[in-house]
Design a protein around this motif. Sequence first.
Motif, PDB file in Angstrom:
ATOM      1  N   VAL A 178       0.849  -1.191   0.000  1.00 46.32           N
ATOM      2  CA  VAL A 178       0.000   0.000   0.000  1.00 46.32           C
ATOM      3  C   VAL A 178       0.885   1.241   0.000  1.00 46.32           C
ATOM      4  O   VAL A 178       1.801   1.367   0.816  1.00 46.32           O
ATOM      5  CB  VAL A 178      -0.935   0.010   1.235  1.00 46.32           C
ATOM      6  CG1 VAL A 178      -1.807   1.262   1.242  1.00 46.32           C
ATOM      7  CG2 VAL A 178      -1.802  -1.244   1.250  1.00 46.32           C
ATOM      8  N   ASP A 179       0.612   2.158  -0.918  1.00 43.28           N
ATOM      9  CA  ASP A 179       1.352   3.419  -1.003  1.00 43.28           C
ATOM     10  C   ASP A 179       0.859   4.324   0.121  1.00 43.28           C
ATOM     11  O   ASP A 179      -0.199   4.969   0.019  1.00 43.28           O
ATOM     12  CB  ASP A 179       1.112   4.063  -2.370  1.00 43.28           C
ATOM     13  CG  ASP A 179       2.034   5.256  -2.610  1.00 43.28           C
ATOM     14  OD1 ASP A 179       2.495   5.859  -1.613  1.00 43.28           O
ATOM     15  OD2 ASP A 179       2.283   5.599  -3.779  1.00 43.28           O
ATOM     16  N   LEU A 180       1.609   4.382   1.227  1.00 38.30           N
ATOM     17  CA  LEU A 180       1.165   5.142   2.394  1.00 38.30           C
ATOM     18  C   LEU A 180       1.083   6.633   2.114  1.00 38.30           C
ATOM     19  O   LEU A 180       0.183   7.323   2.623  1.00 38.30           O
ATOM     20  CB  LEU A 180       2.102   4.878   3.571  1.00 38.30           C
ATOM     21  CG  LEU A 180       2.113   3.441   4.118  1.00 38.30           C
ATOM     22  CD1 LEU A 180       3.070   3.333   5.290  1.00 38.30           C
ATOM     23  CD2 LEU A 180       0.717   3.010   4.530  1.00 38.30           C
ATOM     24  N   ALA A 181       1.991   7.161   1.307  1.00 41.46           N
ATOM     25  CA  ALA A 181       1.944   8.591   0.985  1.00 41.46           C
ATOM     26  C   ALA A 181       0.670   8.919   0.202  1.00 41.46           C
ATOM     27  O   ALA A 181      -0.001   9.926   0.470  1.00 41.46           O
ATOM     28  CB  ALA A 181       3.179   8.984   0.186  1.00 41.46           C
ATOM     29  N   GLU A 189       1.353   3.924  10.703  1.00 43.32           N
ATOM     30  CA  GLU A 189       0.899   3.065   9.599  1.00 43.32           C
ATOM     31  C   GLU A 189      -0.412   2.354   9.913  1.00 43.32           C
ATOM     32  O   GLU A 189      -1.319   2.295   9.074  1.00 43.32           O
ATOM     33  CB  GLU A 189       1.988   2.035   9.271  1.00 43.32           C
ATOM     34  CG  GLU A 189       1.629   1.110   8.120  1.00 43.32           C
ATOM     35  CD  GLU A 189       2.769   0.173   7.760  1.00 43.32           C
ATOM     36  OE1 GLU A 189       2.537  -1.041   7.690  1.00 43.32           O
ATOM     37  OE2 GLU A 189       3.890   0.677   7.544  1.00 43.32           O
ATOM     38  N   GLU A 190      -0.549   1.815  11.134  1.00 44.01           N
ATOM     39  CA  GLU A 190      -1.759   1.073  11.483  1.00 44.01           C
ATOM     40  C   GLU A 190      -2.994   1.956  11.401  1.00 44.01           C
ATOM     41  O   GLU A 190      -4.055   1.533  10.919  1.00 44.01           O
ATOM     42  CB  GLU A 190      -1.614   0.489  12.885  1.00 44.01           C
ATOM     43  CG  GLU A 190      -2.791  -0.363  13.331  1.00 44.01           C
ATOM     44  CD  GLU A 190      -2.598  -0.936  14.718  1.00 44.01           C
ATOM     45  OE1 GLU A 190      -3.550  -1.550  15.237  1.00 44.01           O
ATOM     46  OE2 GLU A 190      -1.501  -0.766  15.288  1.00 44.01           O
ATOM     47  N   GLU A 191      -2.875   3.203  11.862  1.00 42.53           N
ATOM     48  CA  GLU A 191      -4.012   4.119  11.806  1.00 42.53           C
ATOM     49  C   GLU A 191      -4.377   4.460  10.372  1.00 42.53           C
ATOM     50  O   GLU A 191      -5.562   4.544  10.013  1.00 42.53           O
ATOM     51  CB  GLU A 191      -3.687   5.398  12.584  1.00 42.53           C
ATOM     52  CG  GLU A 191      -3.583   5.198  14.086  1.00 42.53           C
ATOM     53  CD  GLU A 191      -3.144   6.462  14.795  1.00 42.53           C
ATOM     54  OE1 GLU A 191      -3.834   6.874  15.732  1.00 42.53           O
ATOM     55  OE2 GLU A 191      -2.108   7.031  14.404  1.00 42.53           O
ATOM     56  N   LEU A 192      -3.378   4.649   9.523  1.00 41.33           N
ATOM     57  CA  LEU A 192      -3.660   4.963   8.118  1.00 41.33           C
ATOM     58  C   LEU A 192      -4.345   3.797   7.414  1.00 41.33           C
ATOM     59  O   LEU A 192      -5.313   3.976   6.674  1.00 41.33           O
ATOM     60  CB  LEU A 192      -2.353   5.322   7.392  1.00 41.33           C
ATOM     61  CG  LEU A 192      -1.803   6.731   7.623  1.00 41.33           C
ATOM     62  CD1 LEU A 192      -0.425   6.866   6.998  1.00 41.33           C
ATOM     63  CD2 LEU A 192      -2.749   7.782   7.038  1.00 41.33           C
ATOM     64  N   LEU A 193      -3.845   2.591   7.643  1.00 39.33           N
ATOM     65  CA  LEU A 193      -4.425   1.424   6.970  1.00 39.33           C
ATOM     66  C   LEU A 193      -5.867   1.189   7.397  1.00 39.33           C
ATOM     67  O   LEU A 193      -6.657   0.605   6.645  1.00 39.33           O
ATOM     68  CB  LEU A 193      -3.581   0.179   7.263  1.00 39.33           C
ATOM     69  CG  LEU A 193      -2.180   0.163   6.645  1.00 39.33           C
ATOM     70  CD1 LEU A 193      -1.401  -1.068   7.106  1.00 39.33           C
ATOM     71  CD2 LEU A 193      -2.245   0.186   5.119  1.00 39.33           C
ATOM     72  N   GLY A 225       6.429  -2.247  -1.445  1.00 36.79           N
ATOM     73  CA  GLY A 225       7.147  -2.922  -2.518  1.00 36.79           C
ATOM     74  C   GLY A 225       7.291  -4.414  -2.341  1.00 36.79           C
ATOM     75  O   GLY A 225       7.768  -5.106  -3.244  1.00 36.79           O
ATOM     76  N   ARG A 226       6.849  -4.949  -1.181  1.00 38.57           N
ATOM     77  CA  ARG A 226       7.053  -6.373  -0.925  1.00 38.57           C
ATOM     78  C   ARG A 226       5.757  -7.144  -0.707  1.00 38.57           C
ATOM     79  O   ARG A 226       5.769  -8.358  -0.669  1.00 38.57           O
ATOM     80  CB  ARG A 226       7.970  -6.551   0.282  1.00 38.57           C
ATOM     81  CG  ARG A 226       9.350  -5.940   0.088  1.00 38.57           C
ATOM     82  CD  ARG A 226      10.243  -6.214   1.272  1.00 38.57           C
ATOM     83  NE  ARG A 226      10.455  -7.637   1.491  1.00 38.57           N
ATOM     84  CZ  ARG A 226      11.157  -8.143   2.497  1.00 38.57           C
ATOM     85  NH1 ARG A 226      11.702  -7.312   3.387  1.00 38.57           N
ATOM     86  NH2 ARG A 226      11.311  -9.438   2.635  1.00 38.57           N
TER      87      ARG A 226
END
Length: 742
Positions: free
Chosen positions: A374-377, A399-403, A448-449
């Motif tokens: 996932v592209d976080l930006a 990251e967890e909050e964004l996802l 990327g992974r």
Amino acid sequence: MNLDAYKDRSLQELFRLEAQAQTEVMNSGLLVLEREPTDPAQLDACMRAAHSLKGAARIIGLDAAVDLAHVMEDLLVAAQRGELRLGKPHIDALLQGSDALLQLSEGATVDGLAALHKRLSAGAQLGDGEPTPAPTPAFEAPEQTTPPAQAPEPQPLPAEPQDRILRVSADRLDDLLDLAGRSLVAAQRTKPLGQGLERLKRLQQQIGRSLRGLRDAMPGQELPPQAKALLADASNWVLEAQTQLQQHTEAFDSFAWAFGQRSQRLYDAALASRMRPCADLMAGKARMVRDLGHSLGKEVWLALEGEDIQGDRDVLERLEAPLIQLLRNAVDHGIESPEERLASGKPAQGHLVLRARHAAGRLLLELQDDGAGVDLARLRATVIARRLATEAMAQRMHEEELLAFLFLPGFSMSEQVSEISGRGVGLDVVQHALRQLRGTVRVRQQQGRGTLFQMELPLTLSVLRSLVVEIGGEAYALPLARVEQTLRVPPDAITLVEGQQHLWHRGRPVGLVAAHQLLQLPPGKPDALGLPVVLVPHHERSHAIAVDRFMGEQSLVVIPVDPRLGLLRGVEAGALLDDGSPVLILDVDELMNAADKLLGAGQVERVARFAGGPTLRRKRVLVVDDSLTVRELERKLLAGRGYEVTVAVDGMDGWNALRAEDFDLLVTDIDMPRMDGIELVGLVRRDARLQSLPVVVVSYKDREEDRRRGLDAGADHYLAKSSFHDETLLEAVQMLIGEALE
């Protein structure tokens, strides 16, 4: 399968059942052969499946299926002999042939059947048709002296397995499980009944001590003969009653143990009848992923792990749709195009893994891809653009909050919505379906992974591990899977933010709502030990739900609410507690939506801050044990439940503490220096001031004669350290002296 199970089926229906089984074998084998074209085991399995279907179709006179299975078998036999190497065109044609055989078994008309027959007949001309050395078989295959078409035809019925199979309707199984669950609950009711007998025995012991104390208090006093006779009769009757009660208690304990064991075995057997392997859920998914990838110009391979893991039939059936949505999202959005993968140093073919396993008594399904992640930006920019958070807030989110935003209704990072999937809308559907199953879904990613989706579900919907709480003087249950944490909040931890009550948790304010307001119940009594609060995650944040009291964790047998009661606010189902009393299981999603509305409208009632009221006395417990580890464990358990605890390092130290201070309960070990536990209990029972003090013995000695020795010395309860755990001790203490406050 037993032949009797088929006696009421037509030949056409038998052929349909066999076609379903054999085409599944063929599809699985062909997907392996696409990667390993010379795999001897899979070549043999696919050839045998086609051969069996040919024979079965011939018996029922389905010529189109006979001809199609025949040419498929010829092509596979040619591959076995090394006359051609299976390539993608061969696999495509064979998979289409498998689909056509399944359709023919269902009585459907197959378009393009003649063209497909021609393609399969032309086998070597489909592409990649160069001869290849014959593979070394995993076993010695029988020599074929006649063409495959003239091989002896198999019987249409599969061989009978070792276990007989009986057809039973799903409703009957559900009724059986319901009755078994009620039997299990009835067996659990023996526990409080046994505790009642223990209390009765303790009362008799106290009566006996009082009579002895009365006799000892009148030394040298001459009583009237009638009074002497009555006192002697009372002592004899008390002794007789104690003997009878002891016998009945032992008989009841034996019955309760046997009843509990049989009820558990009955429930486990009934539950096992509903369990199915995860292979039922995974069936066909590898083929679906392959075909979907081809339609998008991608090469995608799905590996399956844990197909033998068992899950509830209803759980697996209702998990089908969300799993398909996740797979489609993974292929469409997770896996890059072959060109992008090669440019980033990855193989052109994408890889998915779907695995099932058991973890902590629950079913865990994981779907992992090796795509771009996932592209976080971009995700953060989308959150800001849709005004779901300010730029400053979004930049501080981890990251967890964004996802978590991916699971919001209508949220999507895709500029175009395809027919295959829609990231965001699809994930909202997935989360909703998992919540309906009392499960959770989480996502993790590595840029990327790849991305990992974890779905955690109950093994069965008929049993629910719950947190039981008291609200408005009544017991209610919350599914434990939906509970983030339980807290006891002191009054000074509750603050006002924009006029609303909040508490701080992990550096963030969490909105505080009273459970009695959500359920429209009268407020309960305040807890002097602190406000009991349940943290419940909801979308990207949590709510703090204030309850009256924590009553503990229990496994509940779920009982659906009778539809005649209509819609009950915030209630999902019912159950019975261990003591047989009814409890309502709350619908967490409905409660959280109600909390959102109250918080948004600013209509939340203030939660009591425990002001006023009488000062309550904490009950005192003396713990005597020469083991520092055991002593501290018991002290922390009891103090955590609100009792005031004093410790002593041996029997002599404990006896001195008992003579110097007042306690409500004594918890003692047996083997200790200077004075052992038996001597200590004896001194307590001979002391006029202490003889009614409740005593619990906790010892490593767990033989029946050791237990009898402790109880005969005057202990009210005997626990073995080998089977000791926190609830056992706490239940015994609460049974003897009640709650920590009075």
